[in-house]
Design an enzyme around this catalytic site. Structure first.
Site, short mmCIF file in Angstrom:
data_model
loop_
_atom_site.label_atom_id
_atom_site.label_comp_id
_atom_site.label_asym_id
_atom_site.label_seq_id
_atom_site.Cartn_x
_atom_site.Cartn_y
_atom_site.Cartn_z
CG HIS A 182 57.68 12.56 49.29
ND1 HIS A 182 57.17 13.10 50.45
CD2 HIS A 182 57.28 11.25 49.27
CE1 HIS A 182 56.49 12.17 51.10
NE2 HIS A 182 56.54 11.03 50.44
CB CYS A 198 57.19 7.68 49.76
SG CYS A 198 56.24 7.34 48.26
#
Length: 296
Positions: A182, A198
């Site tokens: 992301h 992440c």
């Protein structure tokens, strides 16, 4: 030596894949500062990672670089040992590679990854979904961690400037789907271990990858701290990065990769070449270094 003044700026770094028998791509650049700068801003200009730039320029203060300083930009690298397809993340070097299908090129991006205790796992998976303007739903564990720092997170963070996922996200088909590639709403942290697991990219980089990638595309996350290439002329190049810390105690220690026994034997155990190889592992500049020559 390729020189650039402080006005130079790039977004994505694209490389042609090397000729058969080689795994080295790109060339290092040299940035000459004309005013006081910091390494984070220089890293952003050339789209390299913060720690990568520090490793390539030992002895230079990351926070204040004097005018006229020569800064080495680490844009030459050895490709990791993987199939050249889809998305490849090499945790140890804090880089993401994207191999475009049907094209003889690769795009390389600096990334942020999971911090100690929240490591990004190794995996071979695929893109499950793509989301523009994603909603963030922090897990119970993450909300608990924030509470310990006296920060109360909401159960749902809507799209917008306060959303740490940024404007685009790729959800990976691993586990319960909790791992994403992301963007970010911050201007710091790329090329560092800062996330909860992440993979974090600069805002312009995630938009590019979001547009190019497709649902179902392969994603491979690896951990290769040392990359080696024996070139067609027999020259041996080694690119060494600091191995990832697994504990808070390791984080404050100097970790060095163990020499490969077979390569050491080929170079000659006590030869100058073998000593250069061991020195490259210790220095961890993140730049390919020619350590010797193999007989053809």
């Amino acid at each position: 030596m390729v020189l650039f003044l402080h006005t130079f700026s790039v977004s994505a770094v694209e490389y042609q894949l090397p000729s058969h028998g080689s795994r080295i791509i790109g060339k290092n650049l040299t940035h000459i500062t004309e005013k006081s700068e910091d390494l984070e801003s220089i890293a952003a200009k050339y789209n390299v990672g913060f720690l990568a730039l520090i490793a390539a320029n030992p002895g230079i203060s990351p926070h204040l670089v004097e005018p006229g300083t020569f800064i080495k930009i680490p844009q030459q690298l050895i490709l990791p040992v993987v199939d050249y397809e889809g998305i490849v993340v090499n945790l140890a070097e804090l880089r993401l590679y994207y191999f475009e299908k049907g094209k003889n090129n690769v795009h390389v991006f600096p990334i942020g990854i999971g911090r100690v205790g929240r490591e990004t796992p190794l995996m071979t998976t695929r893109i499950r979904t793509k989301r523009e303007n994603p909603t963030w739903r922090p897990t119970k564990e993450i909300r608990k961690e924030y509470l310990e720092r006296e920060i109360e997170l909401p159960a749902v963070v809507p799209p917008g400037p306060d959303n740490p996922l940024g404007t685009h996200a790729l959800r990976l088909d691993y586990g319960a789907g909790e791992y994403l590639i992301h963007g970010t709403n911050k201007d710091f942290g790329i090329g560092l271990r800062v996330s909860s697991g992440c993979i974090r990219m600069r805002p312009t980089d995630i938009v590019w990858l979001f547009d190019k990638s497709r649902v179902g595309e392969t994603v491979k996350i690896i951990n290769q701290a040392v990359k080696i290439s024996v070139e067609p002329d027999g020259a041996v190049f080694v690119e060494a990065h600091r191995p990832l810390s697994r504990t808070k105690e390791e984080r404050d220690k100097r970790l060095v990769s163990r020499p490969d026994d077979l390569l050491t034997e080929w170079l000659g155990d006590d030869s100058l070449h073998a000593k250069r190889y061991r020195a490259t592992l210790a220095v961890q500049s993140g730049i390919p270094v020619e350590v010797g020559t193999m007989p053809l």
